[in-house]
Scaffold this motif. Structure first.
Motif, PDB file in Angstrom:
ATOM      1  N   LEU A 128       0.855  -1.177   0.000  1.00  0.00           N
ATOM      2  CA  LEU A 128       0.000   0.000   0.000  1.00  0.00           C
ATOM      3  C   LEU A 128       0.894   1.232   0.000  1.00  0.00           C
ATOM      4  O   LEU A 128       1.953   1.237   0.635  1.00  0.00           O
ATOM      5  CB  LEU A 128      -0.880   0.024   1.253  1.00  0.00           C
ATOM      6  N   PHE A 129       0.440   2.277  -0.676  1.00  0.00           N
ATOM      7  CA  PHE A 129       1.187   3.530  -0.744  1.00  0.00           C
ATOM      8  C   PHE A 129       0.248   4.670  -0.386  1.00  0.00           C
ATOM      9  O   PHE A 129      -0.889   4.707  -0.860  1.00  0.00           O
ATOM     10  CB  PHE A 129       1.732   3.756  -2.161  1.00  0.00           C
ATOM     11  N   TYR A 130       0.726   5.597   0.440  1.00  0.00           N
ATOM     12  CA  TYR A 130      -0.068   6.787   0.752  1.00  0.00           C
ATOM     13  C   TYR A 130       0.843   7.852   1.332  1.00  0.00           C
ATOM     14  O   TYR A 130       1.969   7.582   1.742  1.00  0.00           O
ATOM     15  CB  TYR A 130      -1.236   6.457   1.685  1.00  0.00           C
ATOM     16  N   ALA A 131       0.334   9.091   1.337  1.00  0.00           N
ATOM     17  CA  ALA A 131       1.113  10.223   1.839  1.00  0.00           C
ATOM     18  C   ALA A 131       0.388  10.870   3.008  1.00  0.00           C
ATOM     19  O   ALA A 131      -0.840  10.892   3.053  1.00  0.00           O
ATOM     20  CB  ALA A 131       1.327  11.245   0.729  1.00  0.00           C
ATOM     21  N   THR A 132       1.165  11.405   3.944  1.00  0.00           N
ATOM     22  CA  THR A 132       0.606  12.126   5.083  1.00  0.00           C
ATOM     23  C   THR A 132       0.623  13.621   4.777  1.00  0.00           C
ATOM     24  O   THR A 132       1.265  14.073   3.835  1.00  0.00           O
ATOM     25  CB  THR A 132       1.420  11.856   6.367  1.00  0.00           C
ATOM     26  N   LEU A 133      -0.076  14.367   5.590  1.00  0.00           N
ATOM     27  CA  LEU A 133      -0.181  15.806   5.364  1.00  0.00           C
ATOM     28  C   LEU A 133       1.104  16.564   5.666  1.00  0.00           C
ATOM     29  O   LEU A 133       1.255  17.708   5.263  1.00  0.00           O
ATOM     30  CB  LEU A 133      -1.320  16.383   6.203  1.00  0.00           C
ATOM     31  N   ASP A 134       2.038  15.930   6.379  1.00  0.00           N
ATOM     32  CA  ASP A 134       3.311  16.612   6.639  1.00  0.00           C
ATOM     33  C   ASP A 134       4.380  16.227   5.612  1.00  0.00           C
ATOM     34  O   ASP A 134       5.553  16.474   5.805  1.00  0.00           O
ATOM     35  CB  ASP A 134       3.787  16.357   8.071  1.00  0.00           C
ATOM     36  N   GLY A 135       3.953  15.606   4.494  1.00  0.00           N
ATOM     37  CA  GLY A 135       4.863  15.356   3.387  1.00  0.00           C
ATOM     38  C   GLY A 135       5.544  14.004   3.350  1.00  0.00           C
ATOM     39  O   GLY A 135       6.352  13.740   2.461  1.00  0.00           O
ATOM     40  N   GLN A 136       5.247  13.112   4.272  1.00  0.00           N
ATOM     41  CA  GLN A 136       5.852  11.791   4.256  1.00  0.00           C
ATOM     42  C   GLN A 136       5.079  10.881   3.292  1.00  0.00           C
ATOM     43  O   GLN A 136       3.867  10.982   3.172  1.00  0.00           O
ATOM     44  CB  GLN A 136       5.810  11.159   5.640  1.00  0.00           C
ATOM     45  N   VAL A 137       5.796   9.981   2.630  1.00  0.00           N
ATOM     46  CA  VAL A 137       5.174   8.974   1.779  1.00  0.00           C
ATOM     47  C   VAL A 137       5.519   7.622   2.380  1.00  0.00           C
ATOM     48  O   VAL A 137       6.683   7.344   2.679  1.00  0.00           O
ATOM     49  CB  VAL A 137       5.677   9.060   0.322  1.00  0.00           C
ATOM     50  N   PHE A 138       4.508   6.784   2.567  1.00  0.00           N
ATOM     51  CA  PHE A 138       4.710   5.478   3.187  1.00  0.00           C
ATOM     52  C   PHE A 138       4.385   4.357   2.221  1.00  0.00           C
ATOM     53  O   PHE A 138       3.473   4.459   1.404  1.00  0.00           O
ATOM     54  CB  PHE A 138       3.831   5.335   4.435  1.00  0.00           C
ATOM     55  N   ARG A 139       5.149   3.283   2.369  1.00  0.00           N
ATOM     56  CA  ARG A 139       4.895   2.024   1.684  1.00  0.00           C
ATOM     57  C   ARG A 139       4.675   1.005   2.798  1.00  0.00           C
ATOM     58  O   ARG A 139       5.533   0.827   3.661  1.00  0.00           O
ATOM     59  CB  ARG A 139       6.095   1.660   0.820  1.00  0.00           C
ATOM     60  N   LEU A 140       3.506   0.387   2.793  1.00  0.00           N
ATOM     61  CA  LEU A 140       3.138  -0.566   3.840  1.00  0.00           C
ATOM     62  C   LEU A 140       2.931  -1.948   3.249  1.00  0.00           C
ATOM     63  O   LEU A 140       2.471  -2.077   2.107  1.00  0.00           O
ATOM     64  CB  LEU A 140       1.832  -0.143   4.523  1.00  0.00           C
ATOM     65  N   HIS A 141       3.213  -2.961   4.036  1.00  0.00           N
ATOM     66  CA  HIS A 141       2.853  -4.326   3.657  1.00  0.00           C
ATOM     67  C   HIS A 141       1.343  -4.430   3.802  1.00  0.00           C
ATOM     68  O   HIS A 141       0.797  -4.074   4.834  1.00  0.00           O
ATOM     69  CB  HIS A 141       3.576  -5.320   4.577  1.00  0.00           C
ATOM     70  N   ALA A 142       0.629  -4.891   2.775  1.00  0.00           N
ATOM     71  CA  ALA A 142      -0.834  -4.903   2.796  1.00  0.00           C
ATOM     72  C   ALA A 142      -1.413  -5.839   3.853  1.00  0.00           C
ATOM     73  O   ALA A 142      -2.537  -5.632   4.309  1.00  0.00           O
ATOM     74  CB  ALA A 142      -1.387  -5.279   1.429  1.00  0.00           C
ATOM     75  N   ALA A 143      -0.667  -6.846   4.288  1.00  0.00           N
ATOM     76  CA  ALA A 143      -1.184  -7.814   5.264  1.00  0.00           C
ATOM     77  C   ALA A 143      -0.949  -7.394   6.707  1.00  0.00           C
ATOM     78  O   ALA A 143      -1.572  -7.931   7.614  1.00  0.00           O
ATOM     79  CB  ALA A 143      -0.564  -9.184   5.013  1.00  0.00           C
ATOM     80  N   THR A 144      -0.039  -6.443   6.935  1.00  0.00           N
ATOM     81  CA  THR A 144       0.307  -6.028   8.288  1.00  0.00           C
ATOM     82  C   THR A 144       0.510  -4.505   8.291  1.00  0.00           C
ATOM     83  O   THR A 144       0.715  -3.915   7.237  1.00  0.00           O
ATOM     84  CB  THR A 144       1.609  -6.680   8.782  1.00  0.00           C
ATOM     85  N   PRO A 145       0.507  -3.883   9.475  1.00  0.00           N
ATOM     86  CA  PRO A 145       0.756  -2.438   9.518  1.00  0.00           C
ATOM     87  C   PRO A 145       2.253  -2.103   9.493  1.00  0.00           C
ATOM     88  O   PRO A 145       2.678  -1.110  10.054  1.00  0.00           O
ATOM     89  CB  PRO A 145       0.110  -2.029  10.837  1.00  0.00           C
ATOM     90  N   GLU A 146       3.030  -2.918   8.818  1.00  0.00           N
ATOM     91  CA  GLU A 146       4.477  -2.740   8.800  1.00  0.00           C
ATOM     92  C   GLU A 146       4.891  -1.793   7.672  1.00  0.00           C
ATOM     93  O   GLU A 146       4.559  -2.007   6.504  1.00  0.00           O
ATOM     94  CB  GLU A 146       5.144  -4.102   8.589  1.00  0.00           C
ATOM     95  N   ALA A 147       5.615  -0.738   8.019  1.00  0.00           N
ATOM     96  CA  ALA A 147       6.180   0.166   7.014  1.00  0.00           C
ATOM     97  C   ALA A 147       7.410  -0.503   6.408  1.00  0.00           C
ATOM     98  O   ALA A 147       8.221  -1.079   7.125  1.00  0.00           O
ATOM     99  CB  ALA A 147       6.543   1.496   7.638  1.00  0.00           C
ATOM    100  N   LEU A 148       7.528  -0.420   5.114  1.00  0.00           N
ATOM    101  CA  LEU A 148       8.657  -1.063   4.414  1.00  0.00           C
ATOM    102  C   LEU A 148       9.687  -0.021   3.997  1.00  0.00           C
ATOM    103  O   LEU A 148       9.409   1.124   3.821  1.00  0.00           O
ATOM    104  CB  LEU A 148       8.143  -1.799   3.178  1.00  0.00           C
TER     105      LEU A 148
END
Length: 168
Positions: A148-168
């Motif tokens: 999963l990919f998404y951005a926060t309002l403070d400018g961070q972009v995250f890539r997450l494992h779709a099965a867990t809340p783990e940031a990659l």
């Protein structure tokens, strides 16, 4: 009529087959989309609920509150938050990004939307609140190759494992 109304038109003639009106506890907001899964239409609401409707009849199947619709902002005044971005369905999971501070929730659609996990990144909520207007909404979550990919309002972009809340 209103932002928390869903209309299902007949594809041939355009006449309304069914209509569902949700009455939010706070001010209504405009939505950016719906999600489909099987014979259900998933509707995000202005008061941060997720409503699956029967696609043929518009009948409400269940009502699941994702998060509280109000919180206290940096000036200690109540702030209303609303779901505006569309939910993302991948298999039997649904992913939703809440409004600021933009948390990600994974819901199991085989278990009436039970929240399986949530991701709450470290971020400067006060700075994000100062830099955004109008509710500070995300424009969605994206999926590719089990991530999963998404951005926060403070400018961070995250890539997450779709099965867990783990940031990659």
């Amino acid at each position: 009529r209103g932002p928390d109304a869903v209309l299902a038109p007949d594809a041939t003639h355009g006449q309304v087959v069914w209509r569902h009106q949700h009455k939010p506890k706070n001010a209504p907001s405009q939505k950016m989309g719906l999600a489909l899964h099987g014979d259900m239409v998933f509707v995000p609401t202005s008061d941060i609920h997720l409503l699956p409707l029967n696609a043929k009849s518009g009948e409400l199947i269940w009502d699941h509150e994702i998060a509280s619709a109000t919180t206290t902002g940096p000036q200690t005044r109540p702030m209303a938050y609303q779901l505006r971005s569309p939910p993302l369905v991948v298999g039997d999971m649904m992913y939703i990004a809440s409004p600021k501070p933009i948390y990600v929730y994974a819901l199991d659609l085989t278990r009436d939307g039970v929240i399986m996990w949530e991701f709450r990144p470290d971020m400067n909520v006060e700075l994000a609140t100062q830099q955004t207007c109008c509710g500070g909404q995300t424009r969605g979550i994206y999926y590719a190759d089990g991530k999963l990919f998404y951005a926060t309002l403070d400018g961070q972009v995250f890539r997450l494992h779709a099965a867990t809340p783990e940031a990659l």
